[in-house]
Write a protein that holds these residues in place. Structure first.
Motif, PDB file in Angstrom:
ATOM      1  N   ALA A 127       0.865  -1.183   0.000  1.00 29.36           N
ATOM      2  CA  ALA A 127       0.000   0.000   0.000  1.00 29.36           C
ATOM      3  C   ALA A 127       0.902   1.234   0.000  1.00 29.36           C
ATOM      4  N   THR A 128       0.296   2.402  -0.021  1.00 32.14           N
ATOM      5  CA  THR A 128       1.078   3.634   0.047  1.00 32.14           C
ATOM      6  C   THR A 128       1.157   4.144   1.486  1.00 32.14           C
ATOM      7  N   GLY A 129       2.147   4.992   1.724  1.00 32.74           N
ATOM      8  CA  GLY A 129       2.245   5.610   3.032  1.00 32.74           C
ATOM      9  C   GLY A 129       1.018   6.444   3.351  1.00 32.74           C
ATOM     10  N   LEU A 130       0.464   7.093   2.332  1.00 32.93           N
ATOM     11  CA  LEU A 130      -0.732   7.908   2.556  1.00 32.93           C
ATOM     12  C   LEU A 130      -1.901   7.050   3.017  1.00 32.93           C
ATOM     13  N   SER A 131      -2.014   5.853   2.468  1.00 28.14           N
ATOM     14  CA  SER A 131      -3.103   4.972   2.896  1.00 28.14           C
ATOM     15  C   SER A 131      -2.894   4.541   4.348  1.00 28.14           C
ATOM     16  N   VAL A 132      -1.634   4.418   4.769  1.00 28.79           N
ATOM     17  CA  VAL A 132      -1.352   4.093   6.167  1.00 28.79           C
ATOM     18  C   VAL A 132      -1.833   5.228   7.067  1.00 28.79           C
ATOM     19  N   VAL A 133      -1.531   6.463   6.677  1.00 28.59           N
ATOM     20  CA  VAL A 133      -1.974   7.610   7.475  1.00 28.59           C
ATOM     21  C   VAL A 133      -3.504   7.656   7.533  1.00 28.59           C
ATOM     22  N   GLN A 134      -4.154   7.412   6.382  1.00 22.92           N
ATOM     23  CA  GLN A 134      -5.623   7.410   6.348  1.00 22.92           C
ATOM     24  C   GLN A 134      -6.187   6.371   7.311  1.00 22.92           C
ATOM     25  N   GLU A 135      -5.600   5.175   7.299  1.00 20.89           N
ATOM     26  CA  GLU A 135      -6.090   4.108   8.171  1.00 20.89           C
ATOM     27  C   GLU A 135      -5.819   4.440   9.637  1.00 20.89           C
ATOM     28  N   MET A 136      -4.680   5.043   9.906  1.00 19.69           N
ATOM     29  CA  MET A 136      -4.378   5.474  11.275  1.00 19.69           C
ATOM     30  C   MET A 136      -5.464   6.410  11.788  1.00 19.69           C
ATOM     31  N   ARG A 137      -5.794   7.409  10.989  1.00 23.57           N
ATOM     32  CA  ARG A 137      -6.784   8.394  11.424  1.00 23.57           C
ATOM     33  C   ARG A 137      -8.174   7.776  11.532  1.00 23.57           C
ATOM     34  N   ARG A 138      -8.486   6.830  10.635  1.00 18.92           N
ATOM     35  CA  ARG A 138      -9.783   6.140  10.709  1.00 18.92           C
ATOM     36  C   ARG A 138      -9.915   5.388  12.019  1.00 18.92           C
ATOM     37  N   ARG A 139      -8.788   4.831  12.493  1.00 24.48           N
ATOM     38  CA  ARG A 139      -8.782   4.085  13.754  1.00 24.48           C
ATOM     39  C   ARG A 139      -8.709   5.006  14.979  1.00 24.48           C
ATOM     40  N   GLY A 140      -8.572   6.282  14.730  1.00 23.20           N
ATOM     41  CA  GLY A 140      -8.448   7.219  15.844  1.00 23.20           C
ATOM     42  C   GLY A 140      -7.037   7.367  16.365  1.00 23.20           C
ATOM     43  N   ASP A 141      -6.069   6.868  15.615  1.00 24.37           N
ATOM     44  CA  ASP A 141      -4.661   6.953  16.015  1.00 24.37           C
ATOM     45  C   ASP A 141      -4.110   8.310  15.564  1.00 24.37           C
ATOM     46  N   GLN A 142      -3.748   9.155  16.524  1.00 27.46           N
ATOM     47  CA  GLN A 142      -3.267  10.500  16.217  1.00 27.46           C
ATOM     48  C   GLN A 142      -1.740  10.628  16.328  1.00 27.46           C
ATOM     49  N   THR A 143      -1.031   9.507  16.245  1.00 21.91           N
ATOM     50  CA  THR A 143       0.433   9.556  16.274  1.00 21.91           C
ATOM     51  C   THR A 143       0.942  10.477  15.168  1.00 21.91           C
ATOM     52  N   ASP A 144       1.912  11.322  15.501  1.00 24.87           N
ATOM     53  CA  ASP A 144       2.449  12.258  14.516  1.00 24.87           C
ATOM     54  C   ASP A 144       3.187  11.523  13.409  1.00 24.87           C
ATOM     55  N   VAL A 145       3.162  12.114  12.210  1.00 26.06           N
ATOM     56  CA  VAL A 145       3.772  11.485  11.036  1.00 26.06           C
ATOM     57  C   VAL A 145       4.645  12.493  10.298  1.00 26.06           C
ATOM     58  N   ILE A 146       5.856  12.068   9.958  1.00 21.77           N
ATOM     59  CA  ILE A 146       6.706  12.792   9.016  1.00 21.77           C
ATOM     60  C   ILE A 146       6.948  11.863   7.835  1.00 21.77           C
ATOM     61  N   MET A 147       6.537  12.283   6.652  1.00 21.48           N
ATOM     62  CA  MET A 147       6.758  11.481   5.452  1.00 21.48           C
ATOM     63  C   MET A 147       8.227  11.582   5.057  1.00 21.48           C
ATOM     64  N   VAL A 148       8.851  10.433   4.778  1.00 22.57           N
ATOM     65  CA  VAL A 148      10.244  10.374   4.351  1.00 22.57           C
ATOM     66  C   VAL A 148      10.256   9.525   3.087  1.00 22.57           C
ATOM     67  N   THR A 149      10.266  10.166   1.912  1.00 24.42           N
ATOM     68  CA  THR A 149       9.978   9.433   0.694  1.00 24.42           C
ATOM     69  C   THR A 149      10.583  10.073  -0.542  1.00 24.42           C
ATOM     70  N   ALA A 150      10.704   9.275  -1.597  1.00 24.16           N
ATOM     71  CA  ALA A 150      11.188   9.781  -2.879  1.00 24.16           C
ATOM     72  C   ALA A 150      10.057  10.375  -3.716  1.00 24.16           C
ATOM     73  N   ALA A 151       8.821  10.268  -3.251  1.00 26.40           N
ATOM     74  CA  ALA A 151       7.678  10.810  -3.993  1.00 26.40           C
ATOM     75  C   ALA A 151       7.756  12.336  -4.005  1.00 26.40           C
ATOM     76  N   ARG A 152       7.888  12.927  -5.202  1.00 26.18           N
ATOM     77  CA  ARG A 152       8.092  14.365  -5.315  1.00 26.18           C
ATOM     78  C   ARG A 152       6.908  15.094  -5.947  1.00 26.18           C
ATOM     79  N   ASP A 153       5.916  14.367  -6.456  1.00 24.82           N
ATOM     80  CA  ASP A 153       4.814  15.034  -7.146  1.00 24.82           C
ATOM     81  C   ASP A 153       3.987  15.860  -6.163  1.00 24.82           C
ATOM     82  N   VAL A 154       3.547  17.007  -6.642  1.00 24.30           N
ATOM     83  CA  VAL A 154       2.841  17.958  -5.786  1.00 24.30           C
ATOM     84  C   VAL A 154       1.563  17.348  -5.214  1.00 24.30           C
TER      85      VAL A 154
END
Length: 226
Positions: free
Chosen positions: A61-88
């Motif tokens: 899956a993508t990192g963004l989908s992980v963040v989405q699932e975290m928030r859906r579960r009510g998990d508010q752990t902070d996230v810093i994306m560290v990735t080669a994805a450069r598209d706006v």
């Protein structure tokens, strides 16, 4: 200590990033994960997590989908994306899903360190509680916009700059140029040059120590000391 989960599909990259995190005072790697499923499992099972360093390109899956699932579960752990994805569009989506910062690969240790130090400063500010005036609000919102280590002027060595920076960070109090020189093995003039640069860029604070006679001694300390 700020407990960190490092997520990257490449085990070698994850180990390097984890080693970087451990080098920053106040941070500890609680675990590593190499897929979206493993990351979500770690988030559920680790006793405590404060921050996730999250790659975007994962095998399942993508990192963004992980963040989405975290928030859906009510998990508010902070996230810093560290990735080669450069598209706006990916950067924009990361912001909308609540990522606090976005660090583009490849990066040097100084780049990650700057983000982590800014994050730690933000946590200290927020943990203080109470009400905030406009200046304080501006500082909170601007904390994580801190850029990576500023470009060094011509004739300055990144290695020497790092030695001086580390000496200040781990000192018990303000140090003089002579004391920095003794700790790093460079000349007093060289130490003075790098200390002045750190002061100009806001990374170090200058204080004056007055003696019985003569000029006051210039002493420096790391500006983000808590």
């Amino acid at each position: 200590m700020i407990e960190v989960l490092v997520v990257d599909d490449d085990m070698r990259v994850a180990r390097v990033n984890a080693a970087y995190v451990e080098k920053v005072p106040g941070f500890h790697v609680a675990g590593e994960a190499h897929s979206a499923a493993e990351a979500l499992h770690r988030l559920e099972t680790l006793p405590r997590l404060d921050l996730v360093l999250l790659d975007h390109y994962l095998p399942d899956a993508t990192g963004l989908s992980v963040v989405q699932e975290m928030r859906r579960r009510g998990d508010q752990t902070d996230v810093i994306m560290v990735t080669a994805a450069r598209d706006v569009s990916t950067v924009q989506a990361a912001m909308r899903h609540g990522a606090l910062q976005y660090l583009v690969k490849p990066f040097a240790f100084a780049g990650l360190r700057a983000k982590l130090e800014a994050y730690a400063e933000l946590r200290r500010t927020l943990d203080g509680g109470g009400e905030a005036e406009q200046a304080e609000v501006d500082r909170i919102f601007g904390a994580l916009s801190a850029s990576s280590e500023p470009d060094l002027p011509k004739g300055h060595s990144p290695t020497t700059a790092e030695l001086v920076r580390q000496s200040l960070m781990h000192a018990d109090g303000p140090l003089s140029a002579q004391e920095i020189a003794e700790r790093t093995g460079v000349s007093r003039q060289t130490a003075q040059r790098y200390l002045k640069l750190l002061e100009r860029t806001g990374r170090a604070r200058l204080t004056l120590k007055y003696g019985d006679a003569g000029r006051p001694e210039h002493r420096y300390e790391w500006a983000t000391r808590s």
